[in-house]
Design a protein around this motif. Structure first.
Motif, PDB file in Angstrom:
ATOM      1  N   LEU B 447       0.939  -1.320  -0.053  1.00 32.60           N
ATOM      2  CA  LEU B 447      -0.164   0.095   0.122  1.00 32.60           C
ATOM      3  C   LEU B 447       0.723   1.330   0.067  1.00 32.60           C
ATOM      4  O   LEU B 447       0.507   2.048  -0.612  1.00 32.60           O
ATOM      5  N   ALA B 448       1.817   1.154   0.586  1.00 31.34           N
ATOM      6  CA  ALA B 448       3.007   2.381   0.757  1.00 31.34           C
ATOM      7  C   ALA B 448       3.534   2.701  -0.398  1.00 31.34           C
ATOM      8  O   ALA B 448       3.990   3.819  -0.668  1.00 31.34           O
ATOM      9  N   GLY B 449       3.681   1.719  -1.298  1.00 31.40           N
ATOM     10  CA  GLY B 449       4.211   1.798  -2.707  1.00 31.40           C
ATOM     11  C   GLY B 449       3.135   2.235  -3.610  1.00 31.40           C
ATOM     12  O   GLY B 449       3.704   2.692  -4.697  1.00 31.40           O
ATOM     13  N   LEU B 450       1.991   1.900  -3.374  1.00 32.69           N
ATOM     14  CA  LEU B 450       1.044   2.539  -4.421  1.00 32.69           C
ATOM     15  C   LEU B 450       0.793   3.801  -4.600  1.00 32.69           C
ATOM     16  O   LEU B 450       0.860   4.497  -3.730  1.00 32.69           O
ATOM     17  N   THR B 451       0.390   4.070  -5.625  1.00 36.16           N
ATOM     18  CA  THR B 451       0.159   5.768  -6.142  1.00 36.16           C
ATOM     19  C   THR B 451      -1.144   5.868  -6.754  1.00 36.16           C
ATOM     20  O   THR B 451      -1.659   4.905  -7.379  1.00 36.16           O
ATOM     21  N   SER B 452      -1.855   6.855  -6.487  1.00 39.07           N
ATOM     22  CA  SER B 452      -2.976   6.986  -7.307  1.00 39.07           C
ATOM     23  C   SER B 452      -2.900   8.270  -8.282  1.00 39.07           C
ATOM     24  O   SER B 452      -2.588   9.402  -7.579  1.00 39.07           O
ATOM     25  N   LEU B 453      -2.728   8.124  -9.214  1.00 32.68           N
ATOM     26  CA  LEU B 453      -2.406   9.326 -10.257  1.00 32.68           C
ATOM     27  C   LEU B 453      -1.016  10.036  -9.961  1.00 32.68           C
ATOM     28  O   LEU B 453      -0.910  11.176  -9.904  1.00 32.68           O
ATOM     29  N   GLY B 454      -0.200   9.339  -9.395  1.00 30.73           N
ATOM     30  CA  GLY B 454       1.181   9.829  -8.909  1.00 30.73           C
ATOM     31  C   GLY B 454       1.084  10.437  -7.599  1.00 30.73           C
ATOM     32  O   GLY B 454       2.260  10.453  -7.041  1.00 30.73           O
ATOM     33  N   THR B 455       0.292  10.420  -6.957  1.00 36.03           N
ATOM     34  CA  THR B 455       0.365  10.807  -5.428  1.00 36.03           C
ATOM     35  C   THR B 455       0.048   9.549  -4.495  1.00 36.03           C
ATOM     36  O   THR B 455      -0.723   8.738  -4.853  1.00 36.03           O
ATOM     37  N   PRO B 456       0.701   9.445  -3.261  1.00 40.51           N
ATOM     38  CA  PRO B 456       0.831   8.594  -2.505  1.00 40.51           C
ATOM     39  C   PRO B 456      -0.881   8.001  -2.292  1.00 40.51           C
ATOM     40  O   PRO B 456      -1.572   9.042  -1.719  1.00 40.51           O
ATOM     41  N   TYR B 457      -0.932   6.845  -2.062  1.00 34.05           N
ATOM     42  CA  TYR B 457      -2.203   6.058  -1.902  1.00 34.05           C
ATOM     43  C   TYR B 457      -2.750   6.260  -0.663  1.00 34.05           C
ATOM     44  O   TYR B 457      -3.734   6.436  -0.134  1.00 34.05           O
ATOM     45  N   LEU B 458      -1.565   6.079   0.435  1.00 34.80           N
ATOM     46  CA  LEU B 458      -1.637   6.221   1.707  1.00 34.80           C
ATOM     47  C   LEU B 458      -1.827   7.384   2.346  1.00 34.80           C
ATOM     48  O   LEU B 458      -2.048   7.385   3.564  1.00 34.80           O
ATOM     49  N   ALA B 459      -1.851   8.588   1.546  1.00 40.35           N
ATOM     50  CA  ALA B 459      -1.980   9.736   1.945  1.00 40.35           C
ATOM     51  C   ALA B 459      -3.625   9.606   2.912  1.00 40.35           C
ATOM     52  O   ALA B 459      -4.509   9.082   2.313  1.00 40.35           O
ATOM     53  N   PRO B 460      -3.732  10.479   4.042  1.00 45.14           N
ATOM     54  CA  PRO B 460      -2.694  11.174   4.729  1.00 45.14           C
ATOM     55  C   PRO B 460      -1.791  10.490   5.738  1.00 45.14           C
ATOM     56  O   PRO B 460      -1.328  11.030   6.668  1.00 45.14           O
ATOM     57  N   GLY B 461      -1.948   9.137   5.596  1.00 43.17           N
ATOM     58  CA  GLY B 461      -1.141   8.200   6.461  1.00 43.17           C
ATOM     59  C   GLY B 461       0.277   8.587   6.199  1.00 43.17           C
ATOM     60  O   GLY B 461       1.375   8.701   6.904  1.00 43.17           O
ATOM     61  N   ILE B 462       0.545   8.855   4.959  1.00 41.04           N
ATOM     62  CA  ILE B 462       1.826   9.218   4.163  1.00 41.04           C
ATOM     63  C   ILE B 462       1.577  10.907   4.506  1.00 41.04           C
ATOM     64  O   ILE B 462       0.941  11.403   3.606  1.00 41.04           O
ATOM     65  N   PRO B 463       2.342  11.709   5.125  1.00 40.90           N
ATOM     66  CA  PRO B 463       1.815  13.107   5.458  1.00 40.90           C
ATOM     67  C   PRO B 463       1.756  14.164   4.284  1.00 40.90           C
ATOM     68  O   PRO B 463       2.759  13.818   3.401  1.00 40.90           O
ATOM     69  N   ARG B 464       0.901  14.561   3.998  1.00 40.20           N
ATOM     70  CA  ARG B 464       0.881  15.564   2.636  1.00 40.20           C
ATOM     71  C   ARG B 464       0.796  16.881   3.390  1.00 40.20           C
ATOM     72  O   ARG B 464       1.575  18.000   3.257  1.00 40.20           O
ATOM     73  N   ASN B 465      -0.406  17.257   3.983  1.00 36.14           N
ATOM     74  CA  ASN B 465      -0.621  18.557   4.536  1.00 36.14           C
ATOM     75  C   ASN B 465      -0.924  18.299   6.060  1.00 36.14           C
ATOM     76  O   ASN B 465      -1.596  17.352   6.416  1.00 36.14           O
ATOM     77  N   MET B 466      -0.581  19.169   7.008  1.00 41.08           N
ATOM     78  CA  MET B 466      -1.083  19.131   8.393  1.00 41.08           C
ATOM     79  C   MET B 466      -2.465  19.047   8.419  1.00 41.08           C
ATOM     80  O   MET B 466      -2.915  18.510   9.334  1.00 41.08           O
ATOM     81  N   THR B 467      -3.154  19.865   7.567  1.00 41.76           N
ATOM     82  CA  THR B 467      -4.717  20.170   7.785  1.00 41.76           C
ATOM     83  C   THR B 467      -5.287  18.715   7.680  1.00 41.76           C
ATOM     84  O   THR B 467      -6.643  18.720   7.632  1.00 41.76           O
ATOM     85  N   ASP B 468      -4.649  17.927   6.995  1.00 38.19           N
ATOM     86  CA  ASP B 468      -5.611  16.705   6.600  1.00 38.19           C
ATOM     87  C   ASP B 468      -5.769  15.602   7.817  1.00 38.19           C
ATOM     88  O   ASP B 468      -6.941  15.006   7.560  1.00 38.19           O
TER      89      ASP B 468
END
Lengths: 376, 501, 378
Positions: B447-468
């Motif tokens: 899952l951590a290696g997957l992407t959805s249209l190039g963005t990490p699939y596990l977001a926000p488990g993989i941090p993107r924005n603090m507001t997430d």
């Protein structure tokens, strides 16, 4: 990720499913729950010569009624026991569900139990929370006695030996506690002493067994055990009753019955010069449930007097217990730990314990009664 | 990997053929009635009808299965009959578009799309009129994503309805709709919708690039199209969200996501999407925040429970019997003692039975399906225990884990989890709890290696924005929901000004 | 989103990479390794933390002098091609050995606790496979796995309170009741638990904020120290000195103390969950080993990874005499670990002598290997 790593992911599934599950067929079939016989109680009796008789209780589940099967073997080390018993049963005998280990009085006196407990401690299948106990007579007789209206033996003994407030006069000693105390060099383990009360068809905990170097050296009565527990650890204080000299005019003693709420215990090592000495401060808060004297306990001064008298009684009792144990060269209250914590250099637990009876212990009990019951 | 490369090359070689028979609307060709007839040979629902209007022969071409007679009458026949001799047909038929005489392919495409073509032989004019009128399913409520609160309408198979349902909520010129042709044979329509200024232009570009570069004979439904657009087609997890609810779709558009819809399929794909989002329902936002949070927790931790529950039964009974408390042990031994299979087989049987029940219930007509579900569940469960095929505790566990597996709001995610459960059961049967945890690790790594249209699939488990974190596992009160998700990488970060009042 | 980006490790990635690479290897037996000092062990991790912190500074310095090169390239640049390759080969052997030792030690524990009557090779293959899968995702996936490993296992610290409840806090006294020899002995044994940060220079070129990376690395290190101190403190409180000395995995027994009403013997679960920590230690080592092999062979090929896995498998499986196994897994890997820690310091001195303060700008070799095994996703 490149394409081939995706293939790898697919391959993973196949690998997991095919290769790994295929291993089953090569080995003996893995026994599952119903193929296993779980030893719930293990008992040790002394046999002829250097050998010992190991009894295991394996509950047999049937649809209607639970019964227990007993297997016994004569072995020279406890590690052999499970192995030898396995051949006697159609099921795989495993110690994974062991809950109680019992030793006969004779066994503890003559042979010592440290080796056996260590063997079991070493076995990762045996849990650390298994309770130990000493049995009057033979373990075999106790286990195979008839107990009407009691659950299956393993469950029964386990429930009996788990700590409860009412029976808190004996310590709840597990394998870990035993090893911890035996190897710690300060405190000594205590074990519950069980008797087969065949008249009433049940098992009773009658005394507390004192253990020194794995061997039984003496007993404490429940009364002694209670005050000792209060002085040993915080939290679980059993109810106690005392006879106090209440009426100054008469010789008659009055019985009081106390239920405790809370206790605080402070043991301190206060050497006088170079000579070691201890101080035990025991603060107890409790309710007076039963008081047969004539004083009006609603009155604060009267209550203070009674409190004071009971506290003196307790001090006396505790002093007596400590006299008894230190004479034997053991330390059930773990006082010596305080001394060890202040001693630099190597800890000489054994030599100090030998001279224990000469170390003065100052005891101070503070009792506070918060309630006197509902009935005047 | 060489074998794989070789095999793939062979496949490519064997399947290669020049696409000679594909014609594009941009191509040229002379229009004549004969040419049209030649193209529509053996097409029996084609109507080529000569009408004489004020002395001039007019040939009408249309497909009668796509055009209703009433519409023909109203839009074409009535105005034409009312026409004077010198009137320009353009004036009379205001909706008409003229086709040049060399644009045959466009004419053919128009006819296929349900237009009517009128050839005025004397005046040398060819007109194309939108007459598409065929019955389509009316807008109903969503079956797969039903909610108690909120809008109840859902997309239909018609792309126009789908887009109109979105437009009914978004009166904004920034809503862009790009329609592409897809399928070399079907030549169906695919729409890409996004909000300009909110959607990340790079994402839009990527999505359009992927849609345009699809080569396939034709998509019958969006889920197929979606699989071809996804980043990792081999993964068991759906990497794009999919919804049939316009409110969901509009929320996604407003967050800066891109929608992909296919004519003939009542769903829209939401790209990019995150793993966590597939466990969310629009109803989380309709509920109060505390309740919404609780529901999200149930859905998300239900995932772990459903994959670990029955497999833990296997591993505990096979390898770790010491973990059972004495009471449970007694119950289990008793009911297990009559079961002739090892725990792994027992669990597999019961899981498969549940799966079959589900499948049978889905395939049957609704009423029978329900009956099968209830009768099958109760009868088989009880009978299995009595017959000694399964232990009674297992029946409870299997039912709970089956129920939990339906909790994710995304149907494909629910299916993925149910499938993975078997991997866990196998792992537990062979390696015990260690195997279960190892499989969990493997799945996490995947899952951590997957992407959805190039963005990490596990977001926000993989941090993107603090507001997430305010709209992740916890659904914070609405006052906190002020920013778009980090996943959509929107150029406009805030949904509303923060310094109100 | 950062497709094809060379710099890919964010601060939190670095933090958890450092922390988990250390913890997964050492936590299970830290209190046992520290047992020569008996009850006084709980402050030793702090001491070792300070030492590690001091070693990290030259490593960081060296990394900043060659911000685009990993340790292996630096080796070759500073020591010359052949000597550099030789050193890299030694590193490679060390890394394979640590990888094999970490997985194998863990599996021995699993076998002892949960399945004493089964052979472990399916379990071994399975764990090698999973670590291979993680490494194929590149260093970023490795870092992400470390993050998860931390959060999946950190909550288990809650169970330590059973140990605290039953224990005696006076075990912490008397303070400093040790002699220097025992402290040295314990530190020497326990420093193995701190290994893992030596991989920093291998993934240094991938760090986004290289300048501030010392801060993040130190953060990871001190989190490790905190965890170690916590566990060894609880061990001190809960065990007797004899137990500390004789229990190989004190954490296992701390788990055994837990009593819950709905489930017993929670240690089975704890040991199984431990696989996350083991994987997050094994994967960075495997990744670094793959890089080392790439450097030795001067090519960036995926087959290297498989070769390493086969080596690790054989190391764990081949029947070798116990003394050899012990020498291999304990003594030699130990010494090589110290070497790997010391070499950056030597390299730094060498680089200061050879080229005073000219940071390397062009390094075609390093940039050519833009990405490792397919780690392109964001």
């Amino acid at each position: 990720m490149r394409r081939s790593s995706r293939i790898l992911w697919l391959g993973s599934m196949l690998l997991f499913m095919l290769v790994l599950s295929g291993c089953n067929s090569i080995q003996y079939e893995q026994p599952t729950l119903e193929d296993m016989g779980f030893v719930t109680v293990m008992g040790f009796d002394r046999a002829k010569g250097d050998k010992m008789t190991v009894i295991t209780a394996v509950p047999q589940s049937s649809q209607q009624k639970e019964k227990t099967q007993f297997y016994s073997v004569q072995v020279s080390t406890s590690a052999e026991a499970i192995m030898n018993i396995a051949t006697k049963s159609e099921r795989t005998i495993v110690p994974n569900q062991m809950r109680v280990i019992l030793f006969s009085e004779d066994f503890v006196k003559q042979k010592g139990i440290t080796d056996v407990v260590l063997d079991l401690y070493r076995d990762p299948r045996v849990g650390d929370n298994v309770v130990l106990g000493v049995v009057k007579g033979k373990v075999m007789d106790l286990l195979q006695g008839k107990y009407e209206n009691k659950p299956e033996m393993g469950v029964y003994l386990n429930n009996l030996l788990r700590p409860r407030r009412e029976t808190a006069f004996y310590p709840f000693t597990t394998i870990h506690d035993y090893i911890y105390r035996t190897t710690g060099g300060t405190a000594d383990p205590l074990l519950p002493y069980l008797e087969n009360n065949s008249k009433e068809g049940d098992i009773e905990i009658t005394k507390v067994a004192l253990i020194k170097d794995g061997k039984l050296v003496g007993f404490l009565t429940p009364e002694e055990g209670r005050i000792l527990q209060a002085a040993s650890n915080r939290g679980k204080v059993p109810p106690m009753s005392y006879l106090i000299q209440d009426d100054p005019n008469s010789d008659k003693k009055v019985r009081v019955y106390l239920e405790f709420v809370r206790n605080s215990i402070r043991k301190r090592y206060v050497p006088i010069g170079k000579k070691p000495a201890f101080e035990i401060e025991l603060g107890i808060t409790g309710n007076l449930l039963n008081y047969e004297g004539n004083r009006d306990l609603e009155d604060a001064t009267n209550l203070a007097v009674v409190e004071e008298k009971i506290a003196r009684e307790m001090e006396k009792a505790l002093k007596a217990v400590l006299m008894k144990t230190t004479k034997l060269g053991i330390d059930p209250t773990n006082m010596l730990e305080k001394m060890r914590a202040k001693t630099y250099g190597e800890w000489q637990g054994l030599t100090i314990k030998k001279g224990m009876k000469d170390i003065p212990v100052k005891i101070n009990v503070q009792l506070r009664i918060t309630g006197v019951g509902t009935l005047k | 990997m060489n074998v794989w490369e070789w095999w793939r090359k062979k496949v490519v070689e064997s399947s290669y053929q020049p696409d000679g028979d594909v014609t594009y609307p941009e191509a040229k060709g002379e229009i004549s009635v004969e040419a049209i007839e030649a193209h529509f040979r053996n097409v029996d629902d084609l109507v080529i009808k000569n009408i004489v209007i004020i002395g001039e022969t007019v040939t009408a071409v249309y497909i009668k299965t796509m055009v209703e007679p009433k519409v023909v009458q109203e839009i074409i026949v009535d105005p034409l009959l009312a026409m004077n001799e010198y009137d320009d047909p353009h004036e009379v038929l205001k909706l008409a578009e003229e086709i040049h005489h060399d644009e045959l392919p466009q004419l053919l495409q128009g006819v296929l799309n349900g237009d009517m073509v009128l050839i005025f032989h004397t005046r040398q004019i060819i007109l194309q009129l939108p007459t598409l009128s065929m019955p389509s399913r009316s807008i109903g409520s969503s079956e797969t994503e039903s909610t108690v609160l909120g809008p109840q309408d859902s997309f239909t198979e018609s792309l126009d309805t789908t887009i109109s349902l979105i437009r009914r909520r978004l009166y904004n010129t920034n809503l862009k709709v790009k329609i592409y042709m897809s399928g070399t044979e079907t030549r169906n329509k695919v729409a890409v919708l996004y909000m300009e200024g909110i959607a990340n232009p790079e994402n839009v570009e990527r999505a359009i690039y992927r849609v345009q570069n699809l080569e396939y004979h034709g998509f019958v439904a969006l889920p197929v199209l979606k699989q071809m657009l996804e980043d990792k087609p081999y993964s068991p997890f759906p990497q794009f969200g999919m919804t049939t609810r316009p409110d969901n779709a509009v929320a996604a558009l407003l967050d800066g996501r891109i929608l992909i819809a296919l004519n003939g399929s009542p769903e829209a794909a939401i790209v990019p999407s995150a793993f966590f989002e597939l466990f969310c329902s629009p109803e989380d936002l309709y509920n109060r925040w505390l309740n919404g949070t609780m529901l999200r927790f149930i859905r998300f931790f239900g995932l772990f429970v459903t994959v670990l529950l029955t497999s833990t039964y296997v591993s505990v009974l096979t390898y770790h019997p010491e973990m059972l408390p004495p009471q449970l042990l007694t119950i289990l031994t008793e009911s297990r003692s009559r079961v002739p299979f090892p725990p792994m087989i027992e669990v597999l049987i019961m899981e498969l039975v549940i799966e079959v029940l589900r499948e049978a219930g889905v395939r049957m007509p609704t009423k029978i399906g329900q009956t099968i579900g209830i009768v099958g569940g109760i009868v088989i469960g009880t009978a299995a225990v009595e017959a000694g095929i399964a232990s009674n505790i297992l029946i409870v566990l299997v039912s709970v884990s089956a129920l939990l597996s339906f909790v994710p709001s995304n149907y494909l995610m629910a299916n993925a989890i149910r499938t993975l459960r078997y991997v866990f059961i196998f792992a537990a049967g062979t390696l015990g709890m260690y195997g279960q945890m190892l499989t969990l690790g493997l799945i996490y790594a995947h899952l951590a290696g997957l992407t959805s249209l190039g963005t990490p699939y596990l977001a926000p488990g993989i941090p993107r924005n603090m507001t997430d974190i305010f709209n992740g596992l916890i659904r914070a009160p609405v006052l906190f929901l002020a920013s778009r998700t980090g996943l959509s990488r929107s150029p406009k970060k805030l949904q509303r000004p923060l310094d109100e009042e | 989103m950062d497709q094809g980006k060379y710099k890919k490790l964010n601060p939190y990635h670095v933090f958890f990479l450092i922390n988990n690479t250390m913890v997964g290897q050492g936590l299970l037996s830290i209190s046992h390794a520290l047992s020569p000092v008996g009850y006084n062990q709980y402050w030793i991790p702090f001491l070792l933390g300070v030492v590690t912190q001091l070693v990290l500074i030259p490593m960081y310095w060296l990394g900043m002098r060659y911000p685009e090169d990993n340790l292996y390239v630096i080796n070759e640049r500073l020591l010359g091609k052949w000597l550099g390759k030789l050193v890299n080969l030694v590193f490679l052997i060390y890394l394979i050995m640590v990888f094999a030792a970490v997985t194998h030690n863990y599996l021995r524990l699993v076998q002892a606790v949960t399945m004493p009557d089964r052979t472990m090779y399916p379990a071994l293959i399975a764990i090698l496979f999973v670590s291979c899968y993680i490494v194929l995702g590149g260093i970023k996936l490795v870092a992400r796995f470390c993050m998860l490993g931390f959060f999946f296992t950190a909550w288990m610290m809650v169970y330590l309170h059973w140990g605290i409840q039953k224990g005696e806090f006076s075990h912490m006294l008397p303070l400093f009741n040790v002699n220097m020899r025992d402290v040295w002995q314990a530190s020497y044994q326990a420093y193995e638990s701190f290994f893992g940060y030596e991989l920093l220079l291998v993934y240094f070129p991938y760090i986004v904020q290289q300048k501030r990376s010392l801060l993040h690395v130190s953060g990871g290190l001190w989190l490790t120290v905190l965890v170690y101190t916590g566990v060894s403190l609880v061990s001190v409180v809960y065990f007797s000195e004899w137990q500390l000395e004789n229990l190989r995995y004190p954490v296992l027994n701390l788990f055994k103390a837990v009593e819950l009403t709905f489930v017993e013997r929670i240690e089975n679960f704890g040991i199984a969950l431990w696989v996350f920590l083991v994987l997050s230690t094994a994967a960075p080592y495997l990744w670094a080993a793959k890089k080392a092999m790439d450097a030795v062979m001067s090519h960036n090929r995926r087959i290297h990874l498989y070769v390493i896995l086969v080596c690790a498998y054989l190391l764990a499986r081949v029947q070798m005499p116990t003394w050899l196994r012990q020498k291999l897994f304990e003594d030699w890997s130990f010494w090589l670990g110290y070497t790997m820690v010391v070499i950056p310091v030597l390299l730094l001195l060498l680089s200061l002598i050879r080229k005073p303060a000219t940071p390397a700008k062009e390094q075609p070799q390093a940039l050519a290997e833009t990405d490792d095994g397919g780690g392109t996703q964001g």
